[in-house]
Scaffold this active site. Structure first.
Site, mmCIF file in Angstrom:
data_model
loop_
_atom_site.group_PDB
_atom_site.id
_atom_site.type_symbol
_atom_site.label_atom_id
_atom_site.label_comp_id
_atom_site.label_asym_id
_atom_site.label_seq_id
_atom_site.Cartn_x
_atom_site.Cartn_y
_atom_site.Cartn_z
ATOM 1 N N HIS A 65 -0.986 -2.465 -4.520
ATOM 2 C CA HIS A 65 -0.455 -3.361 -5.553
ATOM 3 C C HIS A 65 -0.443 -2.768 -6.974
ATOM 4 O O HIS A 65 -0.831 -3.427 -7.943
ATOM 5 C CB HIS A 65 -1.248 -4.672 -5.552
ATOM 6 C CG HIS A 65 -1.022 -5.523 -4.322
ATOM 7 N ND1 HIS A 65 0.087 -5.428 -3.540
ATOM 8 C CD2 HIS A 65 -1.787 -6.509 -3.767
ATOM 9 C CE1 HIS A 65 0.009 -6.311 -2.548
ATOM 10 N NE2 HIS A 65 -1.114 -6.973 -2.659
ATOM 11 N N ASP A 120 -1.859 -9.643 8.366
ATOM 12 C CA ASP A 120 -1.724 -8.936 7.095
ATOM 13 C C ASP A 120 -0.737 -7.798 7.355
ATOM 14 O O ASP A 120 -1.081 -6.632 7.268
ATOM 15 C CB ASP A 120 -3.093 -8.417 6.633
ATOM 16 C CG ASP A 120 -3.109 -8.042 5.160
ATOM 17 O OD1 ASP A 120 -2.030 -8.041 4.547
ATOM 18 O OD2 ASP A 120 -4.200 -7.735 4.636
ATOM 19 N N HIS A 134 2.801 -12.944 -5.435
ATOM 20 C CA HIS A 134 1.611 -13.062 -4.583
ATOM 21 C C HIS A 134 0.957 -14.442 -4.644
ATOM 22 O O HIS A 134 -0.272 -14.555 -4.705
ATOM 23 C CB HIS A 134 0.617 -11.966 -4.990
ATOM 24 C CG HIS A 134 -0.274 -11.486 -3.894
ATOM 25 N ND1 HIS A 134 -1.240 -12.273 -3.305
ATOM 26 C CD2 HIS A 134 -0.352 -10.287 -3.276
ATOM 27 C CE1 HIS A 134 -1.881 -11.571 -2.394
ATOM 28 N NE2 HIS A 134 -1.360 -10.358 -2.351
ATOM 29 N N ARG A 156 0.801 -1.228 0.000
ATOM 30 C CA ARG A 156 0.000 0.000 0.000
ATOM 31 C C ARG A 156 0.833 1.277 0.000
ATOM 32 O O ARG A 156 1.926 1.307 0.567
ATOM 33 C CB ARG A 156 -0.915 0.000 1.230
ATOM 34 C CG ARG A 156 -1.942 -1.095 1.173
ATOM 35 C CD ARG A 156 -2.757 -1.227 2.454
ATOM 36 N NE ARG A 156 -3.803 -2.232 2.280
ATOM 37 C CZ ARG A 156 -3.597 -3.539 2.337
ATOM 38 N NH1 ARG A 156 -2.392 -4.016 2.590
ATOM 39 N NH2 ARG A 156 -4.591 -4.385 2.136
ATOM 40 N N GLU A 204 4.956 -12.394 0.950
ATOM 41 C CA GLU A 204 5.348 -11.468 -0.111
ATOM 42 C C GLU A 204 6.609 -10.735 0.329
ATOM 43 O O GLU A 204 6.558 -9.897 1.222
ATOM 44 C CB GLU A 204 4.213 -10.471 -0.358
ATOM 45 C CG GLU A 204 2.881 -11.126 -0.663
ATOM 46 C CD GLU A 204 1.691 -10.228 -0.306
ATOM 47 O OE1 GLU A 204 1.627 -9.096 -0.797
ATOM 48 O OE2 GLU A 204 0.831 -10.665 0.482
#
Ligand code: GLA
Length: 382
Positions: A136, A282, A210, A111, A347
């Site tokens: 992304h 996350d 991803h 982000r 990631e």
């Protein structure tokens, strides 16, 4: 004559098997295959599938659409192969609705707060495509473009070289960014991803991959019993929009401490502000490392199958995402429904929102410089 008839009969018998095989699962013939058709894209371009197979029968299938890994076949402790990544059987399903399944991510992975950054006194406003933020690479990131793909042979193993030129102004980012990504499958069951990018104007660049993994096999329920290790003493706490506050916080006494093997599910619903913001995991972890050499970043072990995966990277950070936005609305390969937390992503990357955090490792790429990163996903059994 008889031989010809025989060949025709054999072809007729085997064709239905091949066409009914889920995308890329044709591992045995993978390296010999001509690039297979994966369906038409909306602009009429043909999406293709390319398969690499190593001497152990491990295989990876990639499409030129988004550089997506469609299929990854890995053995369990009894030698039984399973496809350990989530995805679709048809390219049109990736186009329609994909939470970045298996894709290459850019120009900026993760982000950027409010989709805005300032570089050399110029303000850039990017697409807002995730709450109030940019995610992304925007509306049409590198996961949604067609890459040029060629098969090459590297000393370490068969490879695919993908190329994409992201034009100056694409998704409002400055500079023509010339990107090369190489997927290599070694005989040590390593999937190596090497990234190289150059620009003709100062820009920001943060590329990643991803894949959603489920080491039991895709479509085999949740990943909560997978045991994860993350080689990080610190992480970057976020606000409710998952934008880092700027703090580098110790994982000590938090549900973010994965320095010892821990089931993903052990603390995923803990009464913790960070867990609440992420709806689970996350977040970006700050990998313990002294240089930008390949460093052990994370490992995941799945006790039922015995499959074990290590992640090594040159990057300073790793986003561990526990599939909290999966909700059963994605019907994947072989009709498998991907429910809540049925896959996890690791990631490797620079930290989220780095363009707005001069104290974070820099993501600025200038003409004459090279952006380089390498990441290895290594598979074995225990
Ligand atoms: C990233 C983000 C998650 C989510 C997924 C896609 O990993 O960090 O929040 O947006 O992509 O669903």
């Amino acid at each position: 004559m008889m031989r010809k008839i025989l060949i025709v009969i054999i072809c007729a018998l085997i064709t239905p098997c091949i066409t009914s095989t889920a995308a890329g699962q044709n591992a045995k013939t993978g390296t010999k295959d001509k690039n297979r058709n994966f369906g038409d894209l909306p602009d009429g371009t043909l999406a293709k599938l390319y398969t690499l197979t190593n001497k152990n029968g491990v295989s990876v299938t990639v499409t030129n659409y988004g550089g997506i890994i469609v299929n990854l076949m890995v053995p369990d402790r009894n030698g039984k192969m399973a496809d350990v990544v989530l995805g679709y059987d048809k390219v049109k399903d990736y186009v329609k609705d994909s939470p970045y399944f298996g894709a290459l991510i850019g120009r900026y992975g993760n982000r950027i707060g409010k989709g805005r950054f300032v570089l050399d006194d110029v303000t850039y406003d990017l697409a807002i495509n995730n709450g109030r933020n940019h995610l992304h690479g925007g509306l049409k990131g590198f996961d949604k473009v067609v890459w040029d793909v060629v098969k090459i042979k590297k000393p370490e193993g068969p490879s695919l070289k993908l190329h994409y030129l992201s034009k100056d102004g694409e998704e409002e980012y400055p500079g023509n960014l010339d990107v090369n990504v190489t997927y290599t499958l070694t005989d040590e069951n390593e999937l190596k991803i090497d990234y190289l990018a150059t620009t003709d104007k100062a820009t920001v660049c943060n590329l990643t991959h991803h894949s959603y993994f489920n080491l039991k096999g895709h479509g085999c329920e949740d990943i909560l019993e997978h045991q994860i290790v993350i080689n990080a003493d610190n992480f970057t706490p976020v606000d409710e929009g998952l934008i880092p506050t700027g703090e580098i916080r110790s994982v000590d006494n938090t549900p973010m401490d994965f320095r010892k093997p821990t089931p993903i599910g052990a603390r995923i619903d803990a009464n913790d502000q960070q867990i609440k913001y992420g709806r689970g995991y996350d977040h970006n972890w700050v990998i313990n490392k002294k240089s930008n050499k390949l460093t052990f970043a994370a490992s995941v072990y799945e006790p039922q199958s015995g499959r074990y995966m290590e992640v090594w990277t040159t990057e300073p950070g790793i986003q561990f995402y526990s599939g909290n936005f999966l909700d059963g609305s994605n019907v994947g390969k072989s009709g498998k429904v991907y429910n809540f937390r049925n896959g996890f992503c690791l990631e490797t990357q620079h930290y989220p929102d780095s363009p707005n955090h001069p104290e974070f490792p820099s993501v600025i790429l200038r003409p004459g410089q090279q952006y380089k990163q390498s990441t290895i996903y290594k598979f074995s059994i225990r």
